[in-house]
Design an enzyme around this catalytic site. Sequence first.
Site, PDB file in Angstrom:
ATOM      1  N   LYS A 247       0.865  -1.026  -0.064  1.00 21.86           N
ATOM      2  CA  LYS A 247      -0.038   0.039   0.031  1.00 21.86           C
ATOM      3  C   LYS A 247       0.798   1.254   0.014  1.00 21.86           C
ATOM      4  O   LYS A 247       1.948   1.165   0.756  1.00 21.86           O
ATOM      5  CB  LYS A 247      -0.872  -0.073   1.219  1.00 21.86           C
ATOM      6  CG  LYS A 247      -2.055   0.970   1.297  1.00 21.86           C
ATOM      7  CD  LYS A 247      -2.820   0.879   2.338  1.00 21.86           C
ATOM      8  CE  LYS A 247      -4.010   1.973   2.584  1.00 21.86           C
ATOM      9  NZ  LYS A 247      -4.829   1.943   3.587  1.00 21.86           N
TER      10      LYS A 247
ATOM     11  N   SER B   9     -10.022   2.211   2.768  1.00 29.01           N
ATOM     12  CA  SER B   9      -8.948   2.777   1.556  1.00 29.01           C
ATOM     13  C   SER B   9      -7.999   1.956   1.311  1.00 29.01           C
ATOM     14  O   SER B   9      -7.222   2.061   0.217  1.00 29.01           O
ATOM     15  CB  SER B   9      -8.131   4.030   2.619  1.00 29.01           C
ATOM     16  OG  SER B   9      -7.307   3.285   3.516  1.00 29.01           O
TER      17      SER B   9
ATOM     18  N   SER C 119     -10.324  -0.061   6.918  1.00 28.52           N
ATOM     19  CA  SER C 119      -9.946  -0.049   5.555  1.00 28.52           C
ATOM     20  C   SER C 119      -8.977  -1.488   4.947  1.00 28.52           C
ATOM     21  O   SER C 119      -8.768  -1.462   3.994  1.00 28.52           O
ATOM     22  CB  SER C 119      -8.699   1.103   5.347  1.00 28.52           C
ATOM     23  OG  SER C 119      -9.585   2.346   5.341  1.00 28.52           O
TER      24      SER C 119
HETATM   25  N1  GLN Z   1     -13.587   4.687   5.817  1.00 29.04           N
HETATM   26  C1  GLN Z   1     -13.085   5.198   7.089  1.00 29.04           C
HETATM   27  C2  GLN Z   1     -12.508   6.412   7.018  1.00 29.04           C
HETATM   28  O1  GLN Z   1     -12.583   7.186   5.961  1.00 29.04           O
HETATM   29  C3  GLN Z   1     -11.824   4.172   7.513  1.00 29.04           C
HETATM   30  C4  GLN Z   1     -10.618   4.714   6.608  1.00 29.04           C
HETATM   31  C5  GLN Z   1      -9.401   3.705   7.262  1.00 29.04           C
HETATM   32  O2  GLN Z   1      -9.480   2.541   7.971  1.00 29.04           O
HETATM   33  N2  GLN Z   1      -8.295   3.947   7.013  1.00 29.04           N
HETATM   34  O3  GLN Z   1     -12.062   7.090   7.950  1.00 29.04           O
END
Ligand code: GLN
Length: 491
Positions: A78, A158, A182
Amino acid sequence: MTDLTSLTLSEARDGLARKSFTSLELTEAHLKAMEAARALNAFVLETPDRARDMAKAADGNIAKGAGGPLAGIPLGIKDLFATKDVRTTACSKILGNFVPTYESTITSQLWRDGAVLLGKLNNDEFAMGSSNETSCFGPVVNPWRREGSNTSLVPGGSSGGSASAVAALLCMGATATDTGGSIRQPAAFTATVGMKPTYGRCSRWGIVAFASSLDQAGPIGRTVRDASILMRSMAGHDPKDTTSVARPVPDYEAAIGKSVKGMKIGIPKEYRLDGMPAEIEKLWSEGAAWLKAAGAELVEVSLPHTKYALPAYYIVAPAEASSNLARYDGVRYGLRVPGRAIADLYENTRAEGFGAEVRRRVMIGTYVLSAGYYDAYYLRAQKVRTLIKKDFEDCFARGVNAILTPATPSAAFGVGEKGGADPVEMYLNDIFTVTVNMAGLPGIAVPAGKDSQSLPLGLQLIGRPFDEETLFSLGEVIEQAAGRFTPMKWW
Ligand code: GLN
């Protein structure tokens, strides 16, 4: 020879050890698959030369009988993980062409164990999002499509690039991070396995920070076993991250196939949402039945503060983000947009460098931390967080070994379909996952079935602190019962 990209990580590991093929062949097969899958936009940077060099080195070590546990296994990383001499952007324009001079602890452990870097994977900008649409490199496309449709679907976020690449067989496994879901939500959207470890299990050093008290890295794999293998190399104490915990790293793979007989599995009644699609409800009962058939005992449990988790998360996470992102000022690294005075330079750089969702989070975070609002929002959210944690503690104190829930409230949705007018519509996707981060617990998402449009759906198992092993054992029971799901190749 069978297509090497269709092997699981564990099969490839065994094949390499038997010398059925070389890491260079395995790596070439994946590089070819990546090239043919650029339409998915899963990789934001391909590193073929480095991959070949690393594969050759792994082959040399394997020949000498000195390969590590991941010797010769090609992985995707990532783009939130700092990789030495390899561009790392968090998929934000503000980092521009930032090339770290250091390696994150997790990736250095993967290379120590012999893994091969294929390239950097797309993600939501600074990991803020649930669909991978906030990336400055554009959205990632899910390799899954609705039956009879060619609409592009999101892979979740994400860690959308990680999930899409693993599902499309472009890499044998990937690193991911999870602040509110995410790892688990994209895994559920793509029929891959995602493990969010206990807070403190993996080092956060060298990972671009979003919300430091919630961020935790973990693997996305093709199978539960693959995730367990990756997890062993990723976990461990790191003196460079004071929140990482000095506990021995178990052999997670040994948990695969272990009996779950007599385990107590909690079904939280608060996760039964009004208007929850019948197919999610059905998947959940099916998962419970599989665990029961394997000898587990199912009990209804209550996590009474669940309904406050999402609003509290969307205060805590932006608050920490606004503080963490203060360092992107145009002076130290990445983009610089000049101005007349230093304050103009800051403003111009941040206005130009951050995307809309990141700006929204910085503004919300700054607001909830400001004098006069701090007590009303931030402090109260932290108190709610303590109550959410206590809900889980009460449940585990009654002998519950793990909690079973759906991973997401729906299957993957279309690119551009959600959150355009109302960002909360997108945030609602995290309803089943954020509680786990708020409580610092481990959670795994495992593919468990398909919806009426033939899209994959996942179940989530939440565990006791540092008991990832139980989640791997239970996860494998679900995987065995549900079978593996692979998308039809159209790209
Ligand atoms: N969807 C969540 C956010 O937008 C979690 C994102 C994540 O876990 N990095 O904050």
